[in-house]
Enzyme design. Structure first.
Site, PDB file in Angstrom:
ATOM      1  N   GLY A 101       0.836  -1.200   0.000  1.00  0.00           N
ATOM      2  CA  GLY A 101       0.000   0.000   0.000  1.00  0.00           C
ATOM      3  C   GLY A 101       0.865   1.242   0.000  1.00  0.00           C
ATOM      4  O   GLY A 101       1.976   1.241   0.524  1.00  0.00           O
ATOM      5  N   VAL A 115       3.342   1.023   2.926  1.00  0.00           N
ATOM      6  CA  VAL A 115       3.150  -0.084   3.859  1.00  0.00           C
ATOM      7  C   VAL A 115       3.742  -1.337   3.228  1.00  0.00           C
ATOM      8  O   VAL A 115       3.532  -1.612   2.047  1.00  0.00           O
ATOM      9  CB  VAL A 115       1.658  -0.293   4.181  1.00  0.00           C
ATOM     10  N   LYS A 172       4.528   0.037   8.533  1.00  0.00           N
ATOM     11  CA  LYS A 172       4.088   1.317   7.973  1.00  0.00           C
ATOM     12  C   LYS A 172       5.271   2.284   7.984  1.00  0.00           C
ATOM     13  O   LYS A 172       5.818   2.606   9.044  1.00  0.00           O
ATOM     14  CB  LYS A 172       2.925   1.855   8.810  1.00  0.00           C
ATOM     15  N   ASP A 189     -10.731   9.239  13.006  1.00  0.00           N
ATOM     16  CA  ASP A 189     -10.585   9.029  11.562  1.00  0.00           C
ATOM     17  C   ASP A 189     -11.277   7.736  11.137  1.00  0.00           C
ATOM     18  O   ASP A 189     -10.744   6.976  10.318  1.00  0.00           O
ATOM     19  CB  ASP A 189      -9.108   8.999  11.171  1.00  0.00           C
TER      20      ASP A 189
END
Length: 372
Positions: free
Chosen positions: A24, A31, A46, A144
């Protein structure tokens, strides 16, 4: 990738985490699928790359937020929350080591299927509520909640991830004056108007997430950040059609007044009842239900009420448009916790992210700090 040690293996962080494939990437970084060579398990790592090109003050802020994400997640022990294993620094930027989740995000599922069936959406909502309840009990506000941060594992579990902009009781704030972080169309109206966040803000975001899952589109997304903020603060979305008992619940969570939203325990009761009803009908939602006093307190939002507590520098009480910058979030998994198939493509994975759909989710951040 820089600093590859040899052709047969990837970079090894902290002497134990060997990076594999990039699964990602987005405005904040990348990631990686990795292997913990000490515990012999697959993890997700990450990498925060945004700080590479940021000014020193913004780099310090980014590092502080990374540490805060790790502390926030470490406070919570719950089967529906992605576990953070470690946080470290390499090449002058922070990295977070997390539980690897094999599956896809809710955003990916909506993009693939168009919408989520009401029974499945109700079950997902219950699991996210459980995660939020555990977070709130630990003194953590997620801030979030959105489809990209809800992971649907292949074993059927649902996990909430990405506490990168969480607020923690007892911690000093690291959000700068006038700054809103998060995806604007999932940010509660009281936060847009400048009020301090509370648990009701996360429940609003859950309501928007369920609406997007059920209909395939965010109810507040517009063509610009400022128009999106205006919609969040002053516009009422259409009642979702074809969702049976879920309609009034979602609309209750989207009440503009945080005091009018059902608390987490009541929302859980309502969603549990909806699951029971939908299971009894084989998932067929039945006729739509109007919002009633039993499930939502409706109110008319006047322009003065909608904008009267806004921040300075904006239009109609909203933050100035210059305070925001559109930025890609992590595709698919949101935080790259391994929600596999569609990860690593760098494309928009938000609901309705096709070429004919509305523009990508505008993300509210300060000009040089990319968040969410």
């Amino acid at each position: 990738m820089e600093n590859r040690q040899n052709a047969g293996g990837g970079l090894v962080l902290a002497g134990r985490y060997r990076l594999g494939d990039c699964i990602g990437k987005g405005g904040m970084g990348r990631v990686w699928r990795a292997r913990d060579e000490v515990l012999h398990r697959v993890v997700a790592v990450k990498e925060l790359t945004a700080g590479i090109y940021a000014a020193e003050a913004d780099r310090v802020l980014l590092h502080a937020r990374t540490q805060k994400e790790a502390r926030a997640a470490a406070r919570i022990t719950h089967p529906n929350v992605v576990t953070v294993h470690d946080v470290l620094e390499h090449d002058g930027r922070p990295w977070i080591v997390m539980q690897y989740v094999e599956g896809r995000s809710l955003a990916d599922e909506v993009k693939k299927s168009g919408k989520v069936p009401p029974l499945e959406a109700a079950r997902i909502g219950l699991r996210v509520l459980g995660a939020l309840g555990a977070a709130h009990a630990a003194g953590v506000l997620h801030r979030d909640v959105k489809p990209a941060n809800v992971l649907l594992a292949r074993d059927g579990s649902v996990l909430l991830t990405d506490f990168g902009i969480a607020a923690i009781d007892g911690d000093s704030t690291i959000t700068r004056t006038g700054e809103i972080v998060g995806s604007i169309d999932y940010v509660a109206p009281e936060r847009v108007r400048g009020a301090d966040p509370g648990p009701a803000c996360d429940l609003w975001s859950l309501g928007v997430t369920l609406y997007a899952a059920l209909t395939g589109e965010s109810p507040y997304r517009r063509t610009s950040p400022l128009d999106t903020m205006r919609a969040v603060v002053s516009e009422e979305p259409r009642h979702p059609a074809g969702v049976g008992p879920l309609g009034p619940i979602v609309m209750a969570l989207l009440a503009k007044d945080p005091e009018s939203r059902p608390p987490a325990a009541e929302a859980e009761r309502l969603l549990s009842a909806a699951v029971t009803e939908l299971e009894s009908t084989g998932g067929v939602p039945g006729p739509d239900r109007p919002a009633t006093a039993a499930t939502v307190a409706t109110r008319v939002i006047s322009p003065d009420a909608a904008h009267g507590t806004g921040r300075s520098g904006g239009t109609g009480g909203l933050p100035a448009a210059d305070d925001f910058l559109a930025a890609d979030g992590f595709p698919g998994t949101g935080t790259g916790t391994g929600a596999g198939e569609a990860s690593g493509t760098g494309r928009d994975t938000s609901p309705g992210g096709s070429a004919s759909a509305p523009p990508p989710t505008p993300t509210a951040v300060a000009p040089t700090v990319l968040a969410s």
